[in-house]
Design an enzyme around this catalytic site. Structure first.
Site, mmCIF file in Angstrom:
data_model
loop_
_atom_site.group_PDB
_atom_site.id
_atom_site.type_symbol
_atom_site.label_atom_id
_atom_site.label_comp_id
_atom_site.label_asym_id
_atom_site.label_seq_id
_atom_site.Cartn_x
_atom_site.Cartn_y
_atom_site.Cartn_z
ATOM 1 C CB THR A 73 6.414 -79.056 10.864
ATOM 2 O OG1 THR A 73 6.434 -79.844 9.675
ATOM 3 C CG2 THR A 73 7.520 -79.539 11.787
ATOM 4 C CG ASN A 74 3.666 -83.364 9.475
ATOM 5 O OD1 ASN A 74 4.494 -83.997 8.836
ATOM 6 N ND2 ASN A 74 2.820 -82.502 8.916
ATOM 7 N NE ARG A 75 7.960 -89.034 14.188
ATOM 8 C CZ ARG A 75 7.541 -90.294 14.300
ATOM 9 N NH1 ARG A 75 6.411 -90.557 14.877
ATOM 10 N NH2 ARG A 75 8.268 -91.279 13.822
ATOM 11 C CB SER A 76 5.726 -85.964 6.689
ATOM 12 O OG SER A 76 6.010 -86.254 5.358
#
Ligand SMILES: Cc1cc2nc3c(=O)[nH]c(=O)nc-3n(C[C@H](O)[C@H](O)[C@H](O)COP(=O)(O)O)c2cc1C
Length: 401
Positions: free
Chosen positions: A211-214
């Site tokens: 995933t990512n940091r959003s």
């Protein structure tokens, strides 16, 4: 806290419900948001919370008595004129009946009747009382008279069981009222907006994902402002944040799930705003069981491309539909965003440099540049995400007009 209340004159009327203690928090939250607050209390309310508490919190004398002094001034008429908004919180079955039927036999009901202010009422009572025919009838009368009714929440009642009748938390009342008051006559009335939020998650095995940091904060801010402007809002999100009144949420996990939901919702939409951080790639296969360390000295994961939601919607859009994309970049931000704008056939591209520590991913603030097809890039300085959302939707409103 909501900027909508800054410098507004707000009259909070407290009545004789067991939940009257929550009015102290409500008053404090209004003061914190920059509003000028005054409080009126019924005689019954004073059995539940003291006049002094609310006088100190609102920094003003409390209105309790219609005939309280012998001066020439008519207090209830003065207060009625002073108020921009009246909040009856909590509202008893009794006060609902009195206001709906034009009874003005005490300081608060006389003030309400004499005021042209926007009026909000939050019923709080036992569930049987709330479903009583007279209460239902009276609330319908208030609705048709233009009152904003904040429905009681379902939860643990003072009676010791779970049902509908509980006063919602003060912050919920404040946010919901702001959305509804602003939506009346709003510039996006009759328009459907589909907005995505959060970072997608791509499963490696049953317990791990890429995933990512959003955080989803930008998407939620956009959904809130769109709802404030009266739009029908569908928020397709990977994260659950605060509940937004008038926003339909669809919770998804992966990019492919999000793609399916967006395609489905976009067919009758006016605007699509892609603020989610979608994964460009996903693991080529998802292991059925948790991947073990045994047998893997080094582990290589093959990644394959995900569908491109923004590009697919950009090329799917028909005349009149607007597509807004976000470009989160860490280098060559403007040049990359400019390329993305035409490649994805978007109408607007919001470029943000996510390498900044004070803005971008997971921050409450953002610093963006708005690129559009026919205008020079517009730089917007560091602002809370809610104000960035207002700036973006302002461009959307002008394009739809
Ligand atoms: C302990 C207690 C709790 C009460 N809680 C509520 C309530 O939550 N909602 C309600 O409509 N009435 C409640 N009542 C009844 C009201 O206080 C009563 O109807 C009163 O006349 C309301 O006056 P007001 O509307 O002028 O404040 C409660 C009464 C008592 C004694």
């Amino acid at each position: 806290m909501n900027d909508f209340y800054r410098n507004k004159n707000i009259l909070v009327i407290v009545t004789g419900s067991i939940s009257a203690y929550k009015s102290a928090t409500l008053v404090r939250e209004f003061v914190k948001s920059g509003a000028h607050v005054r409080v009126g209390m019924t005689a019954a309310a004073q059995k539940f919370i003291t006049v002094q508490t609310l006088a100190v919190l609102s920094k003003h004398d409390v209105l309790t008595d219609l005939f309280r002094d012998e001066k020439a001034a008519v207090t209830h008429i003065e207060w009625a004129k002073w108020a921009d908004m009246i909040f009856v919180v909590p509202a008893t079955a009794n006060i609902i009946g009195k206001i709906a039927n034009g009874i003005a036999d005490d300081a608060v009901t006389a003030t309400v009747m004499a005021s042209p202010a926007a009026k909000v009422i939050a019923p709080a009572m036992n569930d049987v009382m709330f479903n009583n025919d007279a209460v239902v009838r009276n609330l319908n009368l208030l609705k048709s008279d233009g009152w904003f009714i904040i429905d009681p929440a379902i939860g643990f009642l003072a009676e010791g069981y779970e049902s509908q009748g509980r006063l919602p938390e003060p912050v919920t009342i404040i946010n919901q009222a702001a959305i509804r008051i602003q939506a009346r006559g709003g510039e996006l009335k009759g328009k459907k907006l589909v907005i995505t939020a959060g970072g997608t998650r791509e499963a490696l095995d049953p317990v791990r994902y890429l995933t990512n940091r959003s955080s989803g904060k930008m998407g939620y801010a956009l959904a809130q402002v769109a709802a404030e402007l009266g739009a029908t809002v569908v928020l397709i999100t990977t994260t659950k944040r605060e509940e937004l009144y008038g926003v339909r949420e669809i919770v998804v996990t992966s990019t492919r799930d999000m793609h399916t939901a967006v395609v489905q919702e976009f067919s009758d939409a006016d605007v699509f705003i892609s603020s989610a951080a979608v994964s460009d790639y996903r693991p080529a296969s998802q292991a059925e069981n948790k991947i073990k360390k045994v047998g893997h000295e080094n582990l290589t994961i093959e990644l394959i491309q995900n569908p491109d939601i923004l590009s697919d919607i950009g090329h799917m859009k028909k005349a009149g539909q607007i597509v807004v994309g976000f470009a989160a970049e860490t280098q060559n931000v403007l040049a990359s965003a400019q390329k993305k704008l035409s490649k994805k056939n978007a109408d607007f591209l919001i470029a943000n440099d996510v390498s900044n520590v004070d803005s971008g991913f997971d921050s409450d603030n953002n610093k963006v540049t708005i690129l559009s097809r026919d205008k020079d890039p517009e730089k917007i300085e560091l602002l809370p995400k809610i104000d960035i959302a207002r700036a973006i939707l302002d461009r959307v409103v002008k394009t739809l007009a």
